[in-house]
Design a protein around this motif. Structure first.
Motif, mmCIF file in Angstrom:
data_model
loop_
_atom_site.group_PDB
_atom_site.id
_atom_site.type_symbol
_atom_site.label_atom_id
_atom_site.label_comp_id
_atom_site.label_asym_id
_atom_site.label_seq_id
_atom_site.Cartn_x
_atom_site.Cartn_y
_atom_site.Cartn_z
ATOM 1 N N PHE A 1 -42.994 91.273 -80.855
ATOM 2 C CA PHE A 1 -44.013 92.277 -81.170
ATOM 3 C C PHE A 1 -44.351 93.006 -79.876
ATOM 4 O O PHE A 1 -44.964 92.425 -78.979
ATOM 5 C CB PHE A 1 -45.292 91.639 -81.715
ATOM 6 N N HIS A 2 -43.974 94.271 -79.764
ATOM 7 C CA HIS A 2 -44.238 95.042 -78.549
ATOM 8 C C HIS A 2 -45.004 96.311 -78.924
ATOM 9 O O HIS A 2 -44.938 96.786 -80.050
ATOM 10 C CB HIS A 2 -42.935 95.419 -77.844
ATOM 11 N N SER A 3 -45.686 96.912 -77.927
ATOM 12 C CA SER A 3 -46.405 98.165 -78.148
ATOM 13 C C SER A 3 -46.375 98.984 -76.877
ATOM 14 O O SER A 3 -46.538 98.452 -75.774
ATOM 15 C CB SER A 3 -47.856 97.906 -78.552
ATOM 16 N N ASP A 4 -46.166 100.305 -77.036
ATOM 17 C CA ASP A 4 -46.142 101.197 -75.878
ATOM 18 C C ASP A 4 -47.546 101.507 -75.368
ATOM 19 O O ASP A 4 -47.709 101.921 -74.222
ATOM 20 C CB ASP A 4 -45.437 102.511 -76.242
ATOM 21 N N ALA A 5 -48.561 101.375 -76.204
ATOM 22 C CA ALA A 5 -49.948 101.675 -75.802
ATOM 23 C C ALA A 5 -50.848 100.535 -76.255
ATOM 24 O O ALA A 5 -51.661 100.683 -77.179
ATOM 25 C CB ALA A 5 -50.398 103.005 -76.404
ATOM 26 N N PRO A 6 -50.709 99.358 -75.646
ATOM 27 C CA PRO A 6 -51.462 98.191 -76.122
ATOM 28 C C PRO A 6 -52.969 98.331 -75.955
ATOM 29 O O PRO A 6 -53.724 97.639 -76.638
ATOM 30 C CB PRO A 6 -50.917 97.050 -75.252
ATOM 31 N N GLN A 7 -53.428 99.205 -75.042
ATOM 32 C CA GLN A 7 -54.870 99.317 -74.812
ATOM 33 C C GLN A 7 -55.608 99.854 -76.035
ATOM 34 O O GLN A 7 -56.832 99.735 -76.126
ATOM 35 C CB GLN A 7 -55.153 100.207 -73.593
ATOM 36 N N HIS A 8 -54.885 100.436 -76.992
ATOM 37 C CA HIS A 8 -55.521 100.969 -78.192
ATOM 38 C C HIS A 8 -55.460 99.992 -79.372
ATOM 39 O O HIS A 8 -55.904 100.315 -80.469
ATOM 40 C CB HIS A 8 -54.865 102.291 -78.596
ATOM 41 N N ILE A 9 -54.869 98.800 -79.152
ATOM 42 C CA ILE A 9 -54.770 97.786 -80.206
ATOM 43 C C ILE A 9 -56.036 96.928 -80.177
ATOM 44 O O ILE A 9 -56.391 96.366 -79.151
ATOM 45 C CB ILE A 9 -53.522 96.911 -80.021
ATOM 46 N N CYS A 10 -56.696 96.833 -81.312
ATOM 47 C CA CYS A 10 -57.959 96.091 -81.405
ATOM 48 C C CYS A 10 -57.779 94.719 -82.045
ATOM 49 O O CYS A 10 -58.614 93.829 -81.837
ATOM 50 C CB CYS A 10 -58.981 96.887 -82.216
ATOM 51 N N HIS A 11 -56.707 94.519 -82.808
ATOM 52 C CA HIS A 11 -56.557 93.247 -83.529
ATOM 53 C C HIS A 11 -55.085 93.034 -83.881
ATOM 54 O O HIS A 11 -54.368 93.982 -84.227
ATOM 55 C CB HIS A 11 -57.399 93.279 -84.810
ATOM 56 N N ARG A 12 -54.639 91.785 -83.766
ATOM 57 C CA ARG A 12 -53.305 91.381 -84.223
ATOM 58 C C ARG A 12 -53.445 90.137 -85.083
ATOM 59 O O ARG A 12 -54.344 89.319 -84.879
ATOM 60 C CB ARG A 12 -52.377 91.074 -83.048
ATOM 61 N N SER A 13 -52.509 89.980 -86.013
ATOM 62 C CA SER A 13 -52.481 88.764 -86.832
ATOM 63 C C SER A 13 -51.036 88.428 -87.192
ATOM 64 O O SER A 13 -50.158 89.299 -87.192
ATOM 65 C CB SER A 13 -53.309 88.953 -88.107
ATOM 66 N N ILE A 14 -50.806 87.139 -87.476
ATOM 67 C CA ILE A 14 -49.505 86.704 -87.959
ATOM 68 C C ILE A 14 -49.725 85.684 -89.061
ATOM 69 O O ILE A 14 -50.593 84.805 -88.960
ATOM 70 C CB ILE A 14 -48.629 86.118 -86.826
ATOM 71 N N GLU A 15 -48.989 85.836 -90.153
ATOM 72 C CA GLU A 15 -49.081 84.921 -91.291
ATOM 73 C C GLU A 15 -47.670 84.487 -91.670
ATOM 74 O O GLU A 15 -46.788 85.335 -91.878
ATOM 75 C CB GLU A 15 -49.783 85.604 -92.466
ATOM 76 N N ILE A 16 -47.447 83.168 -91.753
ATOM 77 C CA ILE A 16 -46.110 82.621 -92.019
ATOM 78 C C ILE A 16 -46.200 81.688 -93.218
ATOM 79 O O ILE A 16 -47.089 80.818 -93.277
ATOM 80 C CB ILE A 16 -45.570 81.844 -90.805
ATOM 81 N N SER A 17 -45.309 81.878 -94.186
ATOM 82 C CA SER A 17 -45.283 81.030 -95.382
ATOM 83 C C SER A 17 -43.853 80.594 -95.664
ATOM 84 O O SER A 17 -42.909 81.397 -95.553
ATOM 85 C CB SER A 17 -45.840 81.777 -96.597
ATOM 86 N N LEU A 18 -43.697 79.332 -96.032
ATOM 87 C CA LEU A 18 -42.393 78.790 -96.413
ATOM 88 C C LEU A 18 -42.423 78.419 -97.892
ATOM 89 O O LEU A 18 -43.341 77.728 -98.348
ATOM 90 C CB LEU A 18 -42.049 77.552 -95.586
#
Length: 816
Positions: A83-100
């Motif tokens: 997960f990469h971003s060219d302008a991370p300073q504008h990112i306020c929230h991240r999440s990840i959800e994994i289901s098997l």
């Protein structure tokens, strides 16, 4: 992920040794001990939220097919995510959800395990697209470049565009004033589609265009909108950027127009007549209103005709001319001699002459009333509402009243859109059918057409209002309920690393803030420096005003106050006497029970100060039938002193009495015959009312009273000041009776100065009275006067204006 939910682990975190970063993430997912004879699906959902944007999700799926193996029974699988971003300073929230998920023998999916993690960040707003206008070639544009009848070569300079998006830029040019009441047709409308591939690497785009200025133009204004569009050219989202605009003025008379409009005069007088209570409202606009209307609707020759006047007002003549032009009802409770007062009907008109334009409204209240036992008509006005019926509501069923549901005297109304619903009458009963929902409503006793709606009601079905338990109290007619007033100003705290500057452009006049990189962060009507940390306190709740350009010494945020410019237009409010009825007394009662007397003139009483209803609980006005040619009952003239006041054969000075009257009880009833104390003993001060006097009083609540009569019938102008507020009242028939309330504190060093000045047009005088605390006679005076139960209020001497919009109609006349 299967490991994350095995019983030997205390929590999911035991199998997760990382955290989600704002800038970039590399994540390894291991699925262990999967049965080689079965199918599995691994689902991954990544969420990312940019500044003030909805969350976007990216989903991935990995399918693990069953293996035909004889020796190895179980397998492990590994996936890697980036997960990469060219302008991370504008990112306020991240999440990840994994289901098997696994599959049974029938092929049906079932859940095996699940994992979720998220993280929030201190994000920054991204640079917003904004635009400016200049002459072609980029040179600065000034007001002098605009000339009526000429062509001007211009260009829009649009900044901070995203070259991965497509845009639509639309702009409009108006040869009209920027007026909220009317929507003139633009003289020019254009739009340009901006492809992302045409945007420069630094996000710049230039649009050249030509403006043909009409020959009769005096003002030009622009409006521009930028939209993001999809691949089909359809608008996706309107972008609100930093709009740098110019509204040039081409004619000198326009420059003074706003200032002249701000100086309009407005009056609202309430009087008792044989037809009932009548509220007279007058608004006057000077000759500059002619120029404005003539420019908007006429041939622009500088002279307004009746035809041009009618054209300008034709779209809303029906609203303001004729019967019941003011649709609002009284927004609180009025009672005349204990009986409720309601609005009956109104009449309005708009006229003009060679001095300006005048709007007049006459509001008649319902009914006529007999006098009470004292021969008086007593009007009580409450800030809240009096209800005959309120049902207590115990929502928690704990025996404690939580709310009161109170029945108003206004019929409940159902509004039905004519495009969807049809209302029909049958045997004096109405029913309304909505075909879309196959729903029938009613029956109603009445349905009226209002624009594109049916407005239906049924007799006996009234609106109700809900109040919290502590907002209602018992009243002789049922319940008195009052909403909490909310005049809170919402402030934004701007950090010291941001810069806020005042834009003095007459079409802007607001504060503009930006971050250290020069990116706009907000626009505000008002900002003042935060002394402690070097930042700013800003709000959008104030009106735009050029006076807010210099706020370096202001501390309204810390003090909880508002600038003087926010107190509203100065309106003359009044309750008056006339040839039929004399207004004998007027007062207000504050929330803490202190009564504040109002200046009264038997001929025409008014107070020229803004009215603040928020601190008042109720007001009371008392009329008597007029008994003399001068509108007074003849009790207040001291004929023995008339000769001593003559300074010439042409003018006789007024005779005045000045005294302090104690109040008894929270209602402020006056016991003047028993406990009044006149300045200088038992004698009234006789004009010329000049000099100084000191009057000691026991602690309590008092009225400062003035009673003046001019033997010549000259108009008297009385000014009373407590050092904080100055109030002027005029007696146009030569008789003045009135006063104001004040409190004497129970401290030895208490003093309160009151200054009263007067003039009869020829002579004038000034008296300063200092009220002090008489502690020596406190015990005896309390016993004699019956004041033992009065609290010792410490609020300063004050006087409030007579009426206010909140006190009169719940809603003002129609905004359009």
């Amino acid at each position: 992920t299967y490991d994350c939910e095995m019983e030997e682990h205390d929590s999911e975190e035991t199998c997760w040794d990382g955290y989600l970063r704002q800038d970039k993430n590399e994540i390894k997912i291991v699925s262990e001990n999967l049965d080689n004879a079965k199918d599995y699906t691994l689902e991954i959902s990544e969420g990312i939220t940019h500044y003030q944007q909805p969350t976007h999700y990216h989903e991935s799926k990995f399918h693990y097919d069953a293996k035909n193996m004889t020796e190895e029974v179980y397998s492990n699988y590994e996936e890697r995510l980036h997960f990469h971003s060219d302008a991370p300073q504008h990112i306020c929230h991240r999440s990840i959800e994994i289901s098997l998920f696994g599959y049974d023998d029938n092929g049906d999916m079932y859940h095996i395990s699940h994992f979720y993690d998220s993280n929030s960040y201190n994000c920054q707003p991204p640079p917003m697209p904004h635009w400016s206008i200049s002459k072609q070639g980029g040179s600065e544009l000034s007001e002098s470049d605009y000339s009526a009848g000429e062509t001007l070569e211009l260009e829009w300079n649009i900044h901070t565009l995203d070259n991965s998006s497509n845009y639509l830029f639309e702009w409009y040019v108006y040869d009209a004033f920027n007026d909220d009441l009317f929507a003139p047709e633009p003289v020019l409308t254009k739009n340009v589609t901006i492809a992302g591939s045409d945007i420069s690497g630094n996000g710049e785009f230039v649009i050249p265009w030509s403006l043909d200025i009409p020959e009769t133009s005096c003002v030009i204004n622009f409006r521009a909108d930028l939209y993001e569009i999809d691949d089909n050219g359809s608008k996706i989202d309107r972008i609100y950027g930093n709009y740098d605009y110019t509204n040039p003025i081409l004619c000198e008379w326009v420059r003074d127009l706003d200032k002249e409009f701000d100086n309009f005069t407005a009056e609202a007088f309430l009087e008792m007549t044989s037809d009932g209570l009548v509220l007279n409202i007058q608004e006057s606009y000077n000759i500059f209103a002619h120029y404005y209307i003539e420019y908007e609707s006429g041939n622009r020759d500088g002279v307004m005709t009746q035809e041009e006047f009618d054209i300008f007002f034709e779209s809303w003549y029906d609203e303001i001319q004729g019967a019941d032009c003011i649709e609002g009802e009284i927004g609180n409770s009025w009672e005349m001699n204990g009986m409720p007062v309601k609005k009956d009907h109104s009449y309005c008109e708009v006229t003009f002459d060679d001095t300006g334009i005048k709007f007049s409204a006459f509001v008649l209240m319902n009914g006529t009333w007999e006098p009470n036992q004292e021969g008086e008509w007593v009007l009580d006005i409450y800030r809240g509402h009096v209800y005959e019926t309120c049902e207590p509501q115990d929502y928690n069923e704990d025996g404690v009243v939580d709310y009161y549901n109170c029945q108003t005297n206004r019929l409940a109304e159902d509004w039905w859109n004519m495009d969807r619903t049809t209302c029909t009458e049958d045997n004096s009963q109405w029913t309304c059918y909505t075909e879309e929902w196959e729903q029938e409503n009613g029956p109603y006793d009445n349905c009226d057409e209002n624009g594109n709606y049916y407005v239906c009601s049924k007799e006996g079905n009234y609106e109700s209002r809900s109040y919290q338990a502590d907002q209602c109290e018992s009243h002789e007619r049922g319940y008195y309920c009052e909403d909490d007033s909310n005049n809170e100003v919402y402030w934004s705290t701007i950090d010291s690393d941001e810069k806020c500057e005042w834009n003095a452009d007459r079409n802007v006049e607001e504060w503009e803030c930006e971050d250290a990189d020069g990116n706009p962060t907000g626009r505000f009507a008002y900002c003042e420096p935060a002394i402690d940390d070097g930042g700013w306190y800003c709000t959008r709740d104030f009106h735009h005003n050029q006076a807010y350009g210099n706020t370096s010494e202001n501390t309204h945020y810390m003090d909880g106050t508002v600038p003087e410019e926010e107190r509203g237009t100065l309106v003359r409010y009044g309750v008056t006497s006339n040839s039929e009825y004399d207004l004998k007394k007027g007062k207000f009662v504050t929330e803490d029970g202190v009564a504040l007397m109002m200046a009264i003139s038997s001929g025409s009483g008014y107070v020229d100060i803004p009215y603040n209803w928020d601190t008042i609980s109720s007001g009371q006005f008392v009329w008597r039938a007029a008994t003399g040619d001068d509108g007074s009952d003849g009790d207040n003239t001291n004929d023995n002193n008339n000769n001593s006041n003559e300074t010439s054969t042409e003018n006789r000075l007024p005779v005045c009495q000045v005294f302090a009257v104690a109040q008894v009880g929270a209602t402020g009833a006056i016991q003047a015959s028993e406990i009044s104390k006149k300045v200088e003993g038992s004698k009234a001060l006789v004009a010329p009312l000049s000099g100084a006097a000191t009057l000691p009083l026991i602690p309590g609540t008092y009225e400062f009273m003035v009673d003046c009569t001019d033997p010549d019938g000259d108009d008297l102008v009385i000014t009373i000041s407590d050092g904080v507020m100055t109030v002027t009242a005029e007696a146009m028939d030569g008789h003045f009776f009135g006063g104001l309330g004040f409190n004497v504190d129970e401290t030895a060093d208490f003093t309160q100065d009151v200054k009263m000045t007067w003039t009869d047009g020829t002579e004038s005088g000034e008296l300063v009275i200092t009220f002090t605390t008489d502690l020596a006679d406190l015990a005896d005076d309390v016993a004699e006067s019956g004041l033992a139960g009065l609290p010792g209020f410490t609020t300063p001497l004050s006087m409030l204006a007579l009426l206010g919009a909140a006190m009169l109609l719940g809603r003002s006349r129609r905004e359009n």
